[in-house]
Design a protein around this motif. Structure first.
Motif, PDB file in Angstrom:
ATOM      1  N   GLU A 172      60.081  48.699  39.897  1.00 39.49           N
ATOM      2  CA  GLU A 172      60.227  47.505  39.045  1.00 39.49           C
ATOM      3  C   GLU A 172      60.852  46.356  39.834  1.00 39.49           C
ATOM      4  OE1 GLU A 172      61.700  48.016  34.934  1.00 39.49           O
ATOM      5  OE2 GLU A 172      63.023  46.336  35.397  1.00 39.49           O
ATOM      6  N   GLY A 177      56.764  39.408  42.963  1.00 32.05           N
ATOM      7  CA  GLY A 177      56.673  38.264  42.063  1.00 32.05           C
ATOM      8  C   GLY A 177      55.607  38.414  40.994  1.00 32.05           C
ATOM      9  N   GLU A 193      58.648  43.089  40.521  1.00 36.70           N
ATOM     10  CA  GLU A 193      59.079  41.935  39.738  1.00 36.70           C
ATOM     11  C   GLU A 193      59.784  40.902  40.611  1.00 36.70           C
ATOM     12  OE1 GLU A 193      60.668  43.336  35.892  1.00 36.70           O
ATOM     13  OE2 GLU A 193      62.292  41.994  36.462  1.00 36.70           O
ATOM     14  N   ARG A 194      60.613  41.377  41.530  1.00 38.81           N
ATOM     15  CA  ARG A 194      61.468  40.451  42.264  1.00 38.81           C
ATOM     16  C   ARG A 194      61.002  40.183  43.690  1.00 38.81           C
ATOM     17  NH1 ARG A 194      67.425  42.056  39.761  1.00 38.81           N
ATOM     18  NH2 ARG A 194      66.727  41.872  37.628  1.00 38.81           N
ATOM     19  N   ASP A 196      54.310  38.952  37.210  1.00 35.04           N
ATOM     20  CA  ASP A 196      54.802  38.526  35.897  1.00 35.04           C
ATOM     21  C   ASP A 196      55.575  39.663  35.218  1.00 35.04           C
ATOM     22  OD1 ASP A 196      55.177  37.482  33.402  1.00 35.04           O
ATOM     23  OD2 ASP A 196      53.107  37.775  32.756  1.00 35.04           O
ATOM     24  N   PHE A 197      56.713  39.318  34.612  1.00 41.04           N
ATOM     25  CA  PHE A 197      57.573  40.319  33.974  1.00 41.04           C
ATOM     26  C   PHE A 197      56.792  41.206  32.999  1.00 41.04           C
ATOM     27  CE2 PHE A 197      60.304  41.893  30.666  1.00 41.04           C
ATOM     28  CZ  PHE A 197      61.397  42.358  31.358  1.00 41.04           C
ATOM     29  N   SER A 198      55.938  40.574  32.196  1.00 40.16           N
ATOM     30  CA  SER A 198      55.233  41.352  31.170  1.00 40.16           C
ATOM     31  C   SER A 198      54.144  42.236  31.767  1.00 40.16           C
ATOM     32  CB  SER A 198      54.625  40.410  30.127  1.00 40.16           C
ATOM     33  OG  SER A 198      53.685  39.569  30.756  1.00 40.16           O
ATOM     34  N   PRO A 222      55.676  46.459  33.237  1.00 37.54           N
ATOM     35  CA  PRO A 222      55.801  47.737  32.521  1.00 37.54           C
ATOM     36  C   PRO A 222      54.550  48.619  32.572  1.00 37.54           C
ATOM     37  CG  PRO A 222      56.861  46.020  31.273  1.00 37.54           C
ATOM     38  CD  PRO A 222      56.193  45.336  32.421  1.00 37.54           C
ATOM     39  N   TRP A 231      69.884  42.690  44.013  1.00 39.76           N
ATOM     40  CA  TRP A 231      68.549  43.122  43.598  1.00 39.76           C
ATOM     41  C   TRP A 231      68.594  44.145  42.476  1.00 39.76           C
ATOM     42  CZ3 TRP A 231      64.173  40.912  45.664  1.00 39.76           C
ATOM     43  CH2 TRP A 231      64.374  40.075  46.757  1.00 39.76           C
TER      44      TRP A 231
END
Lengths: 428, 283
Positions: A372, A380, A376-377, A382-384, A387, A301
């Motif tokens: 983060e 789930g 993100e993981r 979205d990556f963008s 931030p 992770w």
């Protein structure tokens, strides 16, 4: 007339100057992550990251070389050649960030030259001080491992498959940042402890061997996770997972040694004890955070996340704090200011700024990393979209880094303002 | 515990802590030698551990994995030389500024990835401040990079990385997939797009396609919409033709008159038409 300064003092000064530059570059880097950077087209994130790392490497390498010269000088050996060599080294230490800014792509050969210099000084110190005892031996082994790591970093860029190159790079990075630098710094820590506390030289001589060995073990186990995804061998994660016990235990035993010195200070009352204590805080955090990440299930992770970066940053913080302690302890004597109260050379304000900034930035960076990973993981998102969600934590990290940069700048100004010539001028 | 040697034999760890908490002279001679041995043994064990790890990677596992093709190997060179690992992660190796790409080829079509490499600004999400720089890869380099990413994605030991599939949605819709430069474009706009980043025009050297990003000249993002209103009496097509052939006639405010004046000699009239056709697609 200006009293003569030693090569070690010049290297420490260069270390401090580069630390200030690295702190400013870190501020820029975190600002880039937050998104408030108007200079995004001037330097890409990857180049900015390389620049920060290069400045930090230059600072730590310079400081550790200076520390090594101090240890050797304590045995009555004057490195005459080092007086001229310091200018050459300064050029070398500044060439790396300059090559990145000028996009010359000379990282590999310059790092190899850094490594060759570290290795040469380590070998020289051993040939001149065969009976010098544990401090010089442990420092020399640490410096030599750093030198080998730096040379391997150049080899890792030679043509080869992805996994082989990544494995060589992991080995080089581990030798340099997780084993060599902390080991050399531990030698300096024991030298400092002997000077600011009532521990005996014999105790320091024994303790440095024990702690040097423990740092080697802790650093090796902290390096292992980088190999997990590169290999199919199941043995590696199994052996690596033992690190969750070994690494924190090593850090705690080293901290126990430091506690003994910190709790029995002598009357010299320099600030070296404070800097050493800060280094021990970084060491404990390095041991705990790095130890946890040796668990394969956890490393899956954290790989490539800010949490993984944090353990490497803590190793650098440990070294940096001890180097600032060494500078604080020795600045007056290294520039022949006999009788000048050493406590005043750098002062308390920079120390508290750096300590507060380091702890605040470290906590905020770690929290941002965990957030983060979770968002993100695990969730789930979205990556963008992540931030902006972690921007408040990164902002706190930026504030902490600003405090750290301010403290380092104040330390540099204090060191410059209280130089011998200036004090005599003020007396006149 | 009659002697230090006896104590150490009973329990090295117990002896160590006892030594740590005591400072009796009786320990001095023994512990100096013992600590030296401990240091050498620990350092040797640490190095052995790392060399074992290196050995498992280099020799033990690779024969079982699909070998890299020559193109994939070239793609790794592109990956390394372009510094992709500074921002992206592959199998846990690299930076965290940009998405993990270990299995990107399973999430995106080849055409999509190639288009992204050509013009990352078109994919820029308005909500994200993280910007992918334009690397101006050739068609061969882009193809090799894709082969490399496909090879990485197929490796058995990378299947666990990352632990959960990363979502890389981005709000901005990517443009329709189109052939890369060098792949026999069929329409005028596609030929113009290829010319944009290749000699003799090589507009991309000075003009970005990302909004607000200045390399030397102004960004050409949205130029199709602006061109028609730039100069009174000139429609978009006329303005763009003049801007290419006679750049000094109208210089955008805030920029120097630095554009090459010899494009009329370097480009055929068909190439100028192609470029204009492409620029008019940048709405």
């Amino acid at each position: 007339m200006m009293p003569e300064t030693t090569p070690a003092y010049r290297l420490f000064s260069l270390c401090l100057a580069l630390l200030v530059a690295a702190a400013v570059a870190s501020l820029w880097l975190v600002a880039r992550l937050i998104g408030g950077d108007a200079l995004i087209e001037v330097l890409t994130y990857a180049d900015l990251d390389r620049l920060t790392a290069a400045l930090l490497s230059g600072a730590l390498h310079s400081g550790l070389l200076g520390g090594g010269l101090c240890l050797v000088a304590a045995h009555g050996i004057d490195a005459v050649w080092a007086r001229r060599g310091v200018r050459l080294w300064a050029g070398l230490a500044l060439a790396l960030p300059a090559s990145i800014l000028l996009d010359m792509r000379l990282d590999a050969p310059l790092l190899a030259l850094h490594g060759a210099a570290m290795l040469a000084l380590a070998l020289w110190s051993q040939t001149r001080t065969r009976r010098a005892g544990g401090l010089v031996v442990v420092w020399a082994v640490g410096a030599a491992l750093m030198g080998v790591g730096l040379l391997l970093a150049a080899v890792a860029r030679l043509p080869g498959g992805f996994f082989a190159a990544a494995a060589w790079a992991a080995l080089a990075d581990g030798l340099r940042t997780q084993i060599g630098a902390p080991m050399a710094a531990v030698a300096l820590l024991f030298w400092l402890m002997h000077r600011f506390s009532n521990i005996t030289p014999a105790w320091a001589g024994r303790g440095v061997y024990v702690c040097g060995g423990l740092v080697a073990l802790a650093g090796a186990w902290q390096t292992l996770p980088a190999f997990y995804p590169l290999s199919m061998a199941e043995l590696l994660p199994t052996v690596g997972a033992v690190g969750v016990v070994i690494v924190p235990a090593c850090a705690i035993i080293i901290a126990a040694h430091a506690y003994r010195a910190l709790s029995d200070r002598n009357p010299t009352a320099t600030l070296a004890g404070g800097w050493a204590a800060l280094g021990v805080v970084a060491l404990l955090a390095w041991g705990i955070i790095g130890g946890l990440q040796t668990l394969p299930a956890l490393y899956r992770w954290t790989a490539g996340s800010p949490v993984w970066e944090l353990s490497r940053g803590l190793a650098a913080a440990l070294v940096g704090a001890i180097l600032l302690g060494a500078l604080s302890q020795t600045a007056a004597e290294l520039r022949s200011q006999r009788g000048y109260p050493p406590r005043r050379i750098i002062g308390l304000l920079p120390f508290w700024c750096v300590a507060g900034g380091f702890i605040g930035a470290g906590l905020a960076w770690g929290a941002a990393g965990i957030a983060e990973i979770y968002l993100e993981r695990a969730v789930g998102i979205d990556f963008s979209a992540v931030p902006p969600l972690i921007a408040p934590l990164l902002l706190l990290c930026w504030v902490g880094l600003a405090g750290l940069a301010l403290g380092l700048s104040l330390a540099a100004v204090a060191l410059w303002a209280r130089r011998p010539g200036m004090i005599e001028m003020m007396k006149d | 515990l009659k002697s230090p040697i006896h104590a150490a034999k009973l329990s090295a760890a117990f002896g160590f802590f006892k030594w740590l908490l005591s400072n009796r002279p009786i320990w001095n001679e023994y512990t100096m030698a013992a600590t030296r041995v401990f240091f050498v043994a620990s350092a040797a064990a640490a190095l052995s551990l790392l060399l074992l790890a290196l050995w498992t990677v280099i020799s033990a596992s690779l024969p079982e994995t699909p070998p890299a093709s020559a193109s994939a190997h070239d793609g790794f060179t592109v990956w390394r030389d372009q510094g992709c690992a500074g921002c992206h992660t592959l199998a846990g190796v690299g930076g965290g500024y940009a998405p993990d790409l270990t299995h990107i080829v399973r999430q995106r079509s080849d055409a999509h990835v190639r288009e992204f490499l050509f013009n990352p600004g078109a994919f820029q999400s308005p909500n994200s401040s993280r910007v992918m720089p334009r690397h101006a890869l050739t068609a061969d380099e882009a193809r090799a990079l894709l082969d490399f990413l496909r090879w990485i994605s197929d490796q058995p030991h990378t299947q666990d990385f990352p632990p959960a599939p990363l979502l890389i949605l981005a709000d901005a819709a990517p443009p329709d997939a189109a052939p890369m430069a060098g792949e026999t474009p069929t329409s005028a706009a596609e030929r113009g797009r290829a010319l944009f980043s290749l000699a003799p025009a090589n507009c991309a050297a000075c003009h970005s396609l990302e909004p607000g990003v200045t390399i030397v000249g102004p960004s050409l993002a949205g130029i199709a919409a602006r061109a028609a209103s730039r100069v009174l009496g000139q429609d978009a097509q006329t303005y763009l033709r003049n801007a290419i052939l006679y750049p000094s006639d109208y210089v955008v405010e805030g920029y120097a008159d630095a554009m090459a004046k010899n494009l009329g000699a370097l480009l055929t009239s068909a190439q100028v038409d192609d470029l204009i056709a492409y620029l008019l697609t940048l709405g």
